[in-house]
Design a protein around this motif. Sequence first.
Motif, PDB file in Angstrom:
ATOM      1  N   PHE A 287      33.501  82.129  -8.971  1.00 27.61           N
ATOM      2  CA  PHE A 287      32.915  81.440 -10.132  1.00 27.61           C
ATOM      3  C   PHE A 287      32.818  79.966  -9.796  1.00 27.61           C
ATOM      4  CE2 PHE A 287      34.966  85.306 -11.296  1.00 27.61           C
ATOM      5  CZ  PHE A 287      33.940  85.952 -11.987  1.00 27.61           C
ATOM      6  N   LEU A 288      31.606  79.440  -9.958  1.00 30.37           N
ATOM      7  CA  LEU A 288      31.324  78.082  -9.501  1.00 30.37           C
ATOM      8  C   LEU A 288      30.886  77.202 -10.656  1.00 30.37           C
ATOM      9  CD1 LEU A 288      29.118  79.182  -6.461  1.00 30.37           C
ATOM     10  CD2 LEU A 288      31.409  78.199  -6.287  1.00 30.37           C
ATOM     11  N   GLU A 289      31.259  75.933 -10.550  1.00 24.90           N
ATOM     12  CA  GLU A 289      30.809  74.938 -11.517  1.00 24.90           C
ATOM     13  C   GLU A 289      29.847  74.026 -10.758  1.00 24.90           C
ATOM     14  OE1 GLU A 289      33.580  72.925 -14.806  1.00 24.90           O
ATOM     15  OE2 GLU A 289      33.926  72.268 -12.755  1.00 24.90           O
ATOM     16  N   SER A 290      28.674  73.785 -11.347  1.00 26.68           N
ATOM     17  CA  SER A 290      27.699  72.945 -10.644  1.00 26.68           C
ATOM     18  C   SER A 290      26.747  72.287 -11.646  1.00 26.68           C
ATOM     19  CB  SER A 290      26.880  73.805  -9.672  1.00 26.68           C
ATOM     20  OG  SER A 290      25.790  73.076  -9.157  1.00 26.68           O
ATOM     21  N   ASP A 291      26.151  71.148 -11.216  1.00 26.29           N
ATOM     22  CA  ASP A 291      25.153  70.458 -12.057  1.00 26.29           C
ATOM     23  C   ASP A 291      23.747  71.010 -11.814  1.00 26.29           C
ATOM     24  OD1 ASP A 291      27.043  68.822 -13.091  1.00 26.29           O
ATOM     25  OD2 ASP A 291      26.773  67.256 -11.565  1.00 26.29           O
ATOM     26  N   PHE A 292      23.608  72.002 -10.964  1.00 24.02           N
ATOM     27  CA  PHE A 292      22.280  72.550 -10.650  1.00 24.02           C
ATOM     28  C   PHE A 292      21.567  72.911 -11.956  1.00 24.02           C
ATOM     29  CE2 PHE A 292      19.761  76.462  -9.519  1.00 24.02           C
ATOM     30  CZ  PHE A 292      18.741  75.782  -8.876  1.00 24.02           C
ATOM     31  N   ASP A 293      20.323  72.438 -12.122  1.00 23.52           N
ATOM     32  CA  ASP A 293      19.664  72.647 -13.413  1.00 23.52           C
ATOM     33  C   ASP A 293      18.437  73.557 -13.305  1.00 23.52           C
ATOM     34  OD1 ASP A 293      17.974  71.053 -12.072  1.00 23.52           O
ATOM     35  OD2 ASP A 293      17.846  69.458 -13.581  1.00 23.52           O
ATOM     36  N   GLY A 349      31.540  80.755  -0.995  1.00 18.69           N
ATOM     37  CA  GLY A 349      30.666  80.788  -2.174  1.00 18.69           C
ATOM     38  C   GLY A 349      30.039  79.430  -2.444  1.00 18.69           C
ATOM     39  N   ALA A 350      30.878  78.382  -2.423  1.00 16.18           N
ATOM     40  CA  ALA A 350      30.378  77.039  -2.751  1.00 16.18           C
ATOM     41  C   ALA A 350      29.387  76.551  -1.681  1.00 16.18           C
ATOM     42  CB  ALA A 350      31.546  76.068  -2.880  1.00 16.18           C
ATOM     43  N   ALA A 351      29.717  76.815  -0.395  1.00 17.50           N
ATOM     44  CA  ALA A 351      28.837  76.337   0.689  1.00 17.50           C
ATOM     45  C   ALA A 351      27.484  77.047   0.625  1.00 17.50           C
ATOM     46  CB  ALA A 351      29.495  76.580   2.042  1.00 17.50           C
ATOM     47  N   GLU A 352      27.498  78.361   0.395  1.00 19.04           N
ATOM     48  CA  GLU A 352      26.236  79.097   0.352  1.00 19.04           C
ATOM     49  C   GLU A 352      25.433  78.743  -0.894  1.00 19.04           C
ATOM     50  OE1 GLU A 352      25.425  79.818   2.966  1.00 19.04           O
ATOM     51  OE2 GLU A 352      26.384  81.497   3.986  1.00 19.04           O
ATOM     52  N   PHE A 353      26.131  78.459  -1.986  1.00 18.50           N
ATOM     53  CA  PHE A 353      25.433  78.013  -3.197  1.00 18.50           C
ATOM     54  C   PHE A 353      24.665  76.729  -2.896  1.00 18.50           C
ATOM     55  CE2 PHE A 353      25.005  75.561  -7.075  1.00 18.50           C
ATOM     56  CZ  PHE A 353      24.637  76.503  -8.030  1.00 18.50           C
ATOM     57  N   GLU A 354      25.338  75.798  -2.201  1.00 18.63           N
ATOM     58  CA  GLU A 354      24.689  74.513  -1.892  1.00 18.63           C
ATOM     59  C   GLU A 354      23.510  74.718  -0.943  1.00 18.63           C
ATOM     60  OE1 GLU A 354      27.329  71.312  -1.023  1.00 18.63           O
ATOM     61  OE2 GLU A 354      25.661  69.916  -0.644  1.00 18.63           O
ATOM     62  N   ARG A 355      23.693  75.626   0.033  1.00 17.87           N
ATOM     63  CA  ARG A 355      22.579  75.888   0.962  1.00 17.87           C
ATOM     64  C   ARG A 355      21.365  76.431   0.183  1.00 17.87           C
ATOM     65  NH1 ARG A 355      21.923  79.723   6.284  1.00 17.87           N
ATOM     66  NH2 ARG A 355      23.915  80.648   5.733  1.00 17.87           N
ATOM     67  N   ILE A 356      21.617  77.329  -0.785  1.00 16.59           N
ATOM     68  CA  ILE A 356      20.528  78.008  -1.498  1.00 16.59           C
ATOM     69  C   ILE A 356      19.871  77.096  -2.542  1.00 16.59           C
ATOM     70  CG2 ILE A 356      20.106  79.866  -3.188  1.00 16.59           C
ATOM     71  CD1 ILE A 356      22.115  81.571  -1.569  1.00 16.59           C
ATOM     72  N   THR A 357      20.684  76.351  -3.282  1.00 22.73           N
ATOM     73  CA  THR A 357      20.115  75.577  -4.397  1.00 22.73           C
ATOM     74  C   THR A 357      19.930  74.097  -4.067  1.00 22.73           C
ATOM     75  OG1 THR A 357      22.289  75.010  -5.288  1.00 22.73           O
ATOM     76  CG2 THR A 357      21.293  77.067  -6.086  1.00 22.73           C
TER      77      THR A 357
END
Length: 421
Positions: A287-293, A349-357
């Motif tokens: 479960f990730l927290e992010s500012d991605f909008d 999870g966090a690294a791949e989230f950043e790569r994708i978004t």
Amino acid sequence: MKVGVVGAGISGLTLVRSLAEQDVDVVAFEAREEPGGVVQSRHVDGHVVELGPQRLRLTPGLESMIEELGLRDRLQTGDDEQPIYVYHDGELKVAPLSVREALTTDLLGPAGKLRMLLEPLFGPPRPNETVDEFLVRKFGKQASRRYLGPLYSGLYGTDPRNMLVEYSLGRVLEKAGIDRSVLLWVVRKLLSGRETPPICTFEGGLGELTQGLYDAYADAIELGTPVETIRKRDDGFELVTADTVEYVDEVVLTTPAETCAELLAPVDSGLEATLRRFNYNPIGMVFLESDFDGTGIGTLVPPGSDVQISGLTWNASFLDRDGLFTCYIDPLSYPPLSDASDEELGRVGAAEFERITGTAAAPIHVHRWEPGMPAYDRSWTAMDDLELPAGVHLCTNFVDRPGIPGRIRTATRLARELADE
Ligand SMILES: Cc1cc2nc3c(=O)[nH]c(=O)nc-3n(C[C@H](O)[C@H](O)[C@H](O)COP(=O)(O)OP(=O)(O)OC[C@H]3O[C@@H](n4cnc5c(N)ncnc54)[C@H](O)[C@@H]3O)c2cc1C
């Protein structure tokens, strides 16, 4: 007649409700101290986090349950007009799930789009065909490998090349009434004007539904009481727990295959062996927290890329859960899953989230399901050998529909059959 139910997930809880409504004597035993099974909602750092399912379809059966439990005010519908993305060639591309998306997406080239339109020319599943072979034959390689295969198999963490269509996707199509052409079925549905029920959850998560069911029927449910074994008697069954032996006429198991095998071993050793054949895949959830909008339901990551996650749910966007994203890791995307620490899974999870978004994220919680989802792989040929003794019933997601509305339908139907006996 008395019915004994093993497990108080959504299947067990629905069985208790439906049997009680029909004045059938019922008792359910649940191993854990809380009801709900894989439906588990938590509050973490101010976020409502779903350890299991993230959302439901608000089918008529579910709606009447919500009304009856007085949960209407807590209901929260999601925006399912939003797109689902596929991470392909290092970019997010819209999965074509509507006519407009099919015309505008750059996930498929013109040849791939045209090839999809030929689908009605190709016949139904063939014996021993895999999900990958079936989809490629019907829709062509581009559409199958880039999104249709992963859209289906991603739920189970299994490679579509290891799923026999007859035991997996074929059963889904059959239940939906799709005999020959998926595209013609979609067109008929569009013309009929029938709408797909909206996506929903509850303010405090899906656990509000299972807790509501438990509260309404708590008298018939023993929490923190695992059934240790089941024994056959001349006139029924004994459900053995640490402190009691409960005599019942009919027994319904709602647990994963391995637990069913263990419990039913004294009743039928052949059945135990068959049940042990069904495979499950572990699932890691970060479960990730992010500012991605970004606006969307989530991201699919087709197997075969170097990305180490299988997908993301964008809870922040379509369920209005501020800053929350759920990341899925399965053994296909990340083979060391079972041995990796929670910190490691959080980092992946966090690294791949950043790569994708393109936006940073911080892990706030990690959860593992082992066993996770039924794999629906080649081991499902065990279905052919599954014969239940009289009085024993399986109301489980590995022999029937896995989605929650499907679990509610199956459990309600079985309760009606038992009440009619
Ligand atoms: C990660 C994940 C995401 C999902 N996402 C979605 C989604 O978005 N939408 C959707 O519709 N569906 C989703 N599903 C599928 C759906 O949630 C499940 O198929 C469904 O909730 C299963 O409910 P059940 O009651 O049949 O089984 P379970 O929830 O597994 O319940 C079985 C119960 O039996 C208990 N038990 C085990 N052993 C014993 C014993 N010896 N004695 C007594 N009790 C015992 C367990 O503790 C458990 O409570 C998801 C599933 C998972 C795992």
